[in-house]
Design an enzyme around this catalytic site. Structure first.
Site, mmCIF file in Angstrom:
data_model
loop_
_atom_site.group_PDB
_atom_site.id
_atom_site.type_symbol
_atom_site.label_atom_id
_atom_site.label_comp_id
_atom_site.label_asym_id
_atom_site.label_seq_id
_atom_site.Cartn_x
_atom_site.Cartn_y
_atom_site.Cartn_z
ATOM 1 C CB CYS A 1 -6.412 -6.191 -9.506
ATOM 2 S SG CYS A 1 -6.304 -4.698 -8.915
ATOM 3 C CD GLU A 2 0.024 -7.210 -12.270
ATOM 4 O OE1 GLU A 2 0.131 -8.687 -12.104
ATOM 5 O OE2 GLU A 2 0.312 -6.653 -13.348
ATOM 6 C CG HIS A 3 -2.708 -2.893 -12.501
ATOM 7 N ND1 HIS A 3 -3.985 -3.119 -13.152
ATOM 8 C CD2 HIS A 3 -1.796 -2.978 -12.595
ATOM 9 C CE1 HIS A 3 -3.314 -3.716 -14.663
ATOM 10 N NE2 HIS A 3 -2.506 -3.698 -14.298
ATOM 11 C CG HIS A 4 -6.452 -1.539 -8.395
ATOM 12 N ND1 HIS A 4 -7.230 -1.071 -9.989
ATOM 13 C CD2 HIS A 4 -6.487 0.444 -9.593
ATOM 14 C CE1 HIS A 4 -6.833 -0.710 -10.606
ATOM 15 N NE2 HIS A 4 -6.825 0.903 -10.064
ATOM 16 C CD GLN B 1 -10.542 -11.831 -16.148
ATOM 17 O OE1 GLN B 1 -11.094 -10.809 -15.402
ATOM 18 N NE2 GLN B 1 -11.860 -12.905 -16.954
ATOM 19 C CG HIS C 1 -11.626 -7.892 -12.029
ATOM 20 N ND1 HIS C 1 -10.495 -7.168 -12.220
ATOM 21 C CD2 HIS C 1 -12.509 -8.314 -13.271
ATOM 22 C CE1 HIS C 1 -9.918 -8.336 -13.297
ATOM 23 N NE2 HIS C 1 -11.310 -8.904 -13.540
ATOM 24 C CB CYS D 1 -9.966 -2.685 -9.244
ATOM 25 S SG CYS D 1 -10.083 -3.254 -10.629
HETATM 26 ZN ZN LIG Z 1 -7.559 -2.928 -10.032
#
Ligand SMILES: [Zn+2]
Length: 185
Positions: A75-78, A116, A144, A146
């Site tokens: 995931c590009e956020h975490h 996603q 996920h 995260c």
């Molecule tokens: Zn994430």
């Protein structure tokens, strides 16, 4: 890049309060850099390499479906993994794609930093572009880490996304056939 990334991981270990010189961690920055490059190898791979000419003329116009394609992404956020399965279908329009190529196209986009929703769309657009299909359907279910390991810590929730293009968008019958086939597993 590998050397700079190794240095960065060394610095991360220090900032976590670890001793990067202790035995178990001595090679960790190098290993982590290699692993991260592997997990994001989609950036180094081109669509041409992946398809490699495996596109064939065919008068089959029935739905082609590949189910349960293992999917590993970050995931590009975490920068934490999300893991699941992709189901891909298309309605050929004179051309078919080698079956293994569909899984490789999934990987081409999964092995990058992603969300996603975008991953699902990129796979669908790519299959559409390569095959010129009358319609493309992509569905992804993934868990996920995260969400599971941090934040809300919901262990059993998974996320479903789907993208329908062309006939799958306009025809309920085509869409239902796809959904039935993927639910049948
Ligand atoms: Zn994430």
């Amino acid at each position: 890049m590998a050397e700079a990334l190794t240095q960065t991981y060394l610095s991360i270990l220090e900032q976590l309060g670890e001793d990067p010189q202790r035995e178990g961690l001595r090679d960790t920055p190098k290993r982590a850099a290699k692993a991260m490059q592997y997990l994001t190898r989609g950036y180094q791979t081109s669509l041409e390499e992946v398809v490699n000419g495996a596109i064939f003329s065919s008068d089959n116009d029935e739905m082609v479906i590949v189910k349960n394609i293992e999917l590993y992404s970050l995931c590009e956020h975490h920068l934490l993994p999300f893991i699941g399965q992709a189901h891909v279908a298309y309605l050929p329009n004179g051309k078919v794609l080698g079956l293994s190529k569909i899984a490789r196209i999934v990987d081409l986009f999964a092995r990058r930093l992603q969300i996603q929703e975008n991953l699902t769309k990129q796979i669908a657009d790519c299959i559409q572009e390569v095959t010129g299909a009358r319609g493309v359907a992509v569905s992804i279910e993934a868990k996920h880490l995260c969400m599971m390991m941090r934040g809300v810590e919901k262990q059993n929730s998974s996320m479903s996304t789907s993208v329908m293009l062309g006939t799958f968008r306009t025809s309920e019958a085509a869409r239902n056939e796809f959904l039935q086939l993927i639910r049948g597993n």
